[in-house]
Design an enzyme around this catalytic site. Sequence first.
Site, PDB file in Angstrom:
ATOM      1  N   LEU A 138       0.829  -1.205   0.000  1.00  9.11           N
ATOM      2  CA  LEU A 138       0.000   0.000   0.000  1.00  9.11           C
ATOM      3  C   LEU A 138       0.866   1.258   0.000  1.00  9.11           C
ATOM      4  O   LEU A 138       0.733   2.111  -0.873  1.00  9.11           O
ATOM      5  CB  LEU A 138      -0.952   0.010   1.207  1.00  9.11           C
ATOM      6  CG  LEU A 138      -1.892   1.217   1.303  1.00  9.11           C
ATOM      7  CD1 LEU A 138      -2.869   1.260   0.125  1.00  9.11           C
ATOM      8  CD2 LEU A 138      -2.664   1.200   2.625  1.00  9.11           C
ATOM      9  N   GLY A 144       2.404   8.046   2.102  1.00  8.17           N
ATOM     10  CA  GLY A 144       2.338   7.239   3.306  1.00  8.17           C
ATOM     11  C   GLY A 144       1.007   7.433   4.007  1.00  8.17           C
ATOM     12  O   GLY A 144       0.091   6.632   3.882  1.00  8.17           O
ATOM     13  N   ILE A 170       7.834  -2.324   3.089  1.00  5.86           N
ATOM     14  CA  ILE A 170       6.951  -3.487   3.025  1.00  5.86           C
ATOM     15  C   ILE A 170       7.548  -4.649   3.827  1.00  5.86           C
ATOM     16  O   ILE A 170       8.552  -5.240   3.419  1.00  5.86           O
ATOM     17  CB  ILE A 170       6.711  -3.922   1.563  1.00  5.86           C
ATOM     18  CG1 ILE A 170       6.288  -2.714   0.702  1.00  5.86           C
ATOM     19  CG2 ILE A 170       5.695  -5.038   1.512  1.00  5.86           C
ATOM     20  CD1 ILE A 170       5.014  -2.035   1.135  1.00  5.86           C
ATOM     21  N   LEU A 247      -6.190  -2.817   7.328  1.00  6.35           N
ATOM     22  CA  LEU A 247      -5.410  -2.108   8.335  1.00  6.35           C
ATOM     23  C   LEU A 247      -6.118  -2.091   9.680  1.00  6.35           C
ATOM     24  O   LEU A 247      -5.463  -2.122  10.731  1.00  6.35           O
ATOM     25  CB  LEU A 247      -5.099  -0.683   7.868  1.00  6.35           C
ATOM     26  CG  LEU A 247      -4.080  -0.595   6.726  1.00  6.35           C
ATOM     27  CD1 LEU A 247      -4.000   0.830   6.188  1.00  6.35           C
ATOM     28  CD2 LEU A 247      -2.697  -1.052   7.192  1.00  6.35           C
ATOM     29  N   ARG A 251      -4.154  -3.189  12.869  1.00  5.25           N
ATOM     30  CA  ARG A 251      -4.012  -2.255  13.988  1.00  5.25           C
ATOM     31  C   ARG A 251      -4.563  -2.842  15.276  1.00  5.25           C
ATOM     32  O   ARG A 251      -4.034  -2.591  16.369  1.00  5.25           O
ATOM     33  CB  ARG A 251      -4.731  -0.936  13.653  1.00  5.25           C
ATOM     34  CG  ARG A 251      -4.056  -0.128  12.564  1.00  5.25           C
ATOM     35  CD  ARG A 251      -5.002   0.915  11.974  1.00  5.25           C
ATOM     36  NE  ARG A 251      -4.325   1.751  10.990  1.00  5.25           N
ATOM     37  CZ  ARG A 251      -4.947   2.580  10.167  1.00  5.25           C
ATOM     38  NH1 ARG A 251      -6.270   2.689  10.211  1.00  5.25           N
ATOM     39  NH2 ARG A 251      -4.261   3.313   9.302  1.00  5.25           N
ATOM     40  N   GLU A 371       1.393   1.665   9.977  1.00  8.09           N
ATOM     41  CA  GLU A 371      -0.044   1.386   9.940  1.00  8.09           C
ATOM     42  C   GLU A 371      -0.835   2.516  10.609  1.00  8.09           C
ATOM     43  O   GLU A 371      -1.736   2.290  11.412  1.00  8.09           O
ATOM     44  CB  GLU A 371      -0.333   0.026  10.574  1.00  8.09           C
ATOM     45  CG  GLU A 371       0.353  -1.078   9.753  1.00  8.09           C
ATOM     46  CD  GLU A 371      -0.014  -2.463  10.178  1.00  8.09           C
ATOM     47  OE1 GLU A 371      -1.125  -2.649  10.706  1.00  8.09           O
ATOM     48  OE2 GLU A 371       0.793  -3.377   9.965  1.00  8.09           O
ATOM     49  N   THR A 373       0.309   6.728  11.583  1.00  6.65           N
ATOM     50  CA  THR A 373       1.219   7.350  12.548  1.00  6.65           C
ATOM     51  C   THR A 373       0.459   7.746  13.810  1.00  6.65           C
ATOM     52  O   THR A 373      -0.770   7.839  13.836  1.00  6.65           O
ATOM     53  CB  THR A 373       1.874   8.615  11.963  1.00  6.65           C
ATOM     54  OG1 THR A 373       0.862   9.628  11.810  1.00  6.65           O
ATOM     55  CG2 THR A 373       2.534   8.345  10.617  1.00  6.65           C
TER      56      THR A 373
END
Length: 392
Positions: A138, A144, A170, A247, A251, A371, A373
């Site tokens: 991604l 980012g 990655i 994500l 997370r 994943e 900030t």
Amino acid sequence: MKPDLFEAPDYYNLDDLLTEEHKLVRSAARDWVKRDISPIIEEAAQKAEFPKEIIKGLAEIGAFGPYIPEEYGGAGLDQISYGLIMQEIERGDSGVRSTASVQSSLVMYPIFKFGTEAQRKTYLPKLASGEFMGCFGLTEPDHGSNPGGMVTNFKDKGDHYLLNGAKMWISNAPFADIAVVWAKDESGRIHGLIVERGMEGFSTPTTHNKWSLRASATGELIFDNVKVPKENLLPNKSGLGAPLMCLDSARFGIAWGAIGAAMDCYDTALRYAKEREQFGKPIGSFQLQQKKLAEMITEITKAQLLAWRLGSLRNEGKATSAQISMAKRNNVEMALKIAREARQILGGMGITGEYSIMRHMMNLESVVTYEGTHDIHLLITGMDVTGLNAFK
């Protein structure tokens, strides 16, 4: 190598909230970390090498797709079990947890959720067993925190797609057998594609000179006119929401994993404070050291409660992305602060490889920004409570 004497803190008797299955899953992961990770991880981090020999063990403890149904090779466990596995693995090392987290939440999850039945049957059992390893493409060199700005794209060439672009930072890229890659079609819509190692024009250069996640393999994904078969498109969801769902799962795992790193630092510092003597008595008898330790166990306990509640909401299908962001942000920040305080309790010994603390601290400097900030997750919470978008 020093024996792994880790004892997990449970100040509020949270084990009473866990099922017997949860405890068995956690014990299997904890025992494996003590046996197979602790003896090798310091040397692997010093050498900046990913210990590939651990892949089989990760698969055996159910770390690859623990919540994926058994018919596709997963363990069919619930979300709290997934969290506990991530907690125990990150207690060993954040980089090892990254390997498992990527495989589960960023590779197996999108194939299961967005893929065809043929794709599920082709890839998921091999990913669950560790025969195949995957990565998730991604993040780009110039995109980012704003993944929707990606420039990686594919064009319809009749019997195949032609993929061009690049991804960076990655995890698992250098050795991955497949990559779930997010790219824009000719209309600008984001889709997921399964890209396999060996496809002409696909390369995965390794990222070197990292001070963090040194026992994890990181690299780039380069696509130079890569011909991707049309059956490799993930058809059941498109748009930025698709990778963001992946994500969310990752997370959630990080929110639990960070607790593991914090618990290891706390346990190390507590043991050291009771054994290390200065001025004729253990340093743990001094007020300032007790202040540090008391604050550590308080913050760990709060994070444990946050993660458990989030896991319960995930099991019920009720957890929001914003709730996951809060837990990821809070628990990683908590772990970083505990690592820094634990390092001080150990004094000079805290910077050596004889103890795990400095390695955890360096690893968490990556976890706090990947994943999503630390600041981006804060803005997600801000937008959720105010209804106002501060991103634009």
